[in-house]
Design an enzyme around this catalytic site. Structure first.
Site, PDB file in Angstrom:
ATOM      1  N   CYS A 175      -7.170 122.187 -62.755  1.00 45.92           N
ATOM      2  CA  CYS A 175      -5.867 121.515 -62.705  1.00 45.92           C
ATOM      3  C   CYS A 175      -4.842 122.113 -63.656  1.00 45.92           C
ATOM      4  CB  CYS A 175      -6.039 120.023 -63.008  1.00 45.92           C
ATOM      5  SG  CYS A 175      -6.496 119.677 -64.734  1.00 45.92           S
ATOM      6  N   CYS A 194     -12.731 117.959 -68.424  1.00 43.01           N
ATOM      7  CA  CYS A 194     -11.264 117.906 -68.433  1.00 43.01           C
ATOM      8  C   CYS A 194     -10.822 116.441 -68.421  1.00 43.01           C
ATOM      9  CB  CYS A 194     -10.696 118.649 -67.237  1.00 43.01           C
ATOM     10  SG  CYS A 194      -8.891 118.542 -67.101  1.00 43.01           S
ATOM     11  N   GLU A 229      -9.812 140.002 -71.202  1.00 38.17           N
ATOM     12  CA  GLU A 229      -8.986 139.575 -72.326  1.00 38.17           C
ATOM     13  C   GLU A 229      -8.943 140.650 -73.402  1.00 38.17           C
ATOM     14  OE1 GLU A 229      -8.556 135.603 -75.161  1.00 38.17           O
ATOM     15  OE2 GLU A 229     -10.481 136.103 -74.240  1.00 38.17           O
ATOM     16  N   ASP A 242     -17.435 129.199 -71.250  1.00 41.48           N
ATOM     17  CA  ASP A 242     -17.245 130.631 -71.024  1.00 41.48           C
ATOM     18  C   ASP A 242     -16.895 130.955 -69.574  1.00 41.48           C
ATOM     19  OD1 ASP A 242     -17.828 131.170 -73.716  1.00 41.48           O
ATOM     20  OD2 ASP A 242     -19.979 131.129 -73.311  1.00 41.48           O
ATOM     21  N   ASP A 276     -15.035 137.429 -69.519  1.00 43.74           N
ATOM     22  CA  ASP A 276     -14.887 136.878 -70.862  1.00 43.74           C
ATOM     23  C   ASP A 276     -16.000 137.463 -71.719  1.00 43.74           C
ATOM     24  OD1 ASP A 276     -13.848 135.168 -72.920  1.00 43.74           O
ATOM     25  OD2 ASP A 276     -15.563 133.842 -72.590  1.00 43.74           O
ATOM     26  N   CYS A 333      -8.545 115.785 -64.911  1.00 42.87           N
ATOM     27  CA  CYS A 333      -9.110 115.740 -63.556  1.00 42.87           C
ATOM     28  C   CYS A 333     -10.592 115.391 -63.547  1.00 42.87           C
ATOM     29  CB  CYS A 333      -8.866 117.063 -62.837  1.00 42.87           C
ATOM     30  SG  CYS A 333      -9.748 118.470 -63.553  1.00 42.87           S
TER      31      CYS A 333
END
Length: 377
Positions: free
Chosen positions: A325, A341, A269, A351, A185, A344
């Site tokens: 997840c 999250c 990316e 990053d 990234d 989860c």
């Protein structure tokens, strides 16, 4: 794998060689500009397309005119090669790969290309046509054993440094296949964040020299145009720019080589750099990072050494998706660097989580043979 590979070195011409090189640069530049004007006028006035063969014949006729006799004082090969470069520039323009060719300036980088008929190489010494003595080259690395040099390009940059580029037919062996896979990234605070948790600090080569560069540019702006002091001030600015470019290039080459050596598969990316640079707050830092050059190096080095580079669609929500997840949050502003999250309860570094998602989707795309968005860096 057989490839064309260029090896670039500094060289230090004698005063006599410096004069000949200056004349050669000037003749090549004149031929390019003169024929560009001729081709442009032919189209605007008569809608006539003029190609390489017509410009070559025009150059031959030009050399026979007394006022252009000085074109015969240097090797004819670099001058002729300038016409080939002009033809390539027009081919790229008509192929919509580049803008319309522009005139070359004596204030920019100067170069002259010599083909095999205009130089001699005995394995240790290089002589250019009409140069006499061999060039005093600083051999910072060794050429491949038995390398066949096909083209030599002598150049002088705006900082006054001379370089020689030797284009060789080279045989590159693929590296032993490994099992390591990596997602990358790209960022600004950290140049690259890897899926293994490593964060590589941004070199910020321009930012670190920005205040000194501004000071030198202010001094340059105060000098009288055409004066010797202005020329000295301009050279100082050019030397600092060259220092910044060299440091940036060194960082990119070392990092790209390390990642290619250590990993069999790399996912990264794709980014629309031209669009991102429209952000006035970030454009300078984005340009300083040179992401596009980094990806370019990864691409050709992966091809050379038998590695796999996978480009991920720029619209993939790598930062907002939980790498554990798969839950995707609706919004995530740039100032949010860590998050939990809601599905989860896993805590994420923004990053590193993005790099892991890039690797996961890259492996999925590769395994299922789906189409990958082309690199747009």
């Amino acid at each position: 794998m057989n490839v064309k590979r260029a090896y670039r070195f500094r060289f230090y011409p004698t005063p006599e060689q410096g004069v000949i090189l200056a004349r050669t640069f000037g003749c090549a530049r004149f031929a390019y500009n003169h024929m560009l004007e001729l081709r442009t006028a032919a189209w605007l006035e008569r809608q006539e397309r003029v190609g390489y063969h017509e410009t070559s014949a025009a150059l031959t006729a030009l050399k026979k005119q007394p006022e252009f006799a000085w074109l015969n004082e240097v090797s004819s090969v670099p001058v002729q090669q300038a016409l080939r470069h002009l033809q390539t520039a027009f081919a790229n323009f008509f192929g919509k790969r580049a803008k319309y060719p522009t005139f070359k300036s004596k204030r920019d980088k100067q170069s002259a290309e010599y083909t095999s008929s205009a130089f001699t190489w005995n394995g240790s010494a290089l002589r250019l046509a009409k140069m006499g003595e061999p060039l005093a080259i600083r051999w910072s690395r060794t050429l491949p054993k038995g390398a066949k040099i096909t083209t030599v390009t002598a150049s002088k940059d705006t900082a006054g440094r001379y370089h020689i580029s030797l284009l060789c037919d080279d045989l590159i062996a693929a590296k032993p296949e490994g099992a390591s896979k990596l997602g990358i990234d790209l960022g600004l605070t950290h140049f690259a964040i890897l899926s293994n948790g490593e964060k590589i600090a941004a070199p910020n080569t321009f930012r670190r020299n920005e205040s000194k560069l501004s000071k030198l540019q202010r001094r340059l702006a105060k000098k009288q145009k055409g004066s010797a002091r202005r020329a000295k001030a301009k050279l100082k600015v050019a030397k600092l720019h060259a220092k910044i470019a060299d440091a940036r290039g060194d960082f990119l080459h070392k990092l790209s080589t390390r990642l290619i050596n250590e990993n069999q598969v790399i996912a990264i990316e794709s980014l629309a750099i031209s669009n991102m640079q429209k952000n006035r707050s970030l454009s300078k830092s984005i340009s300083d990072a040179s992401w596009s050059e980094f990806v370019r190096q990864l691409e050709y080095k992966a091809q050379w050494y038998g590695r796999t580079l996978i480009g991920i669609d720029r619209w993939y929500p790598s930062s907002k998706r939980c790498s554990d997840c798969g839950h995707t949050v609706a919004k995530m502003p740039l100032n949010v660097r860590t998050w939990v999250c809601p599905a989860c309860g896993t805590a994420h570094d923004r990053d590193i989580n993005a790099a892991r998602n890039i690797l996961a989707v890259g492996l999925a795309v590769s395994a299922h043979g789906e189409s990958v968005s082309p690199m747009s860096l």
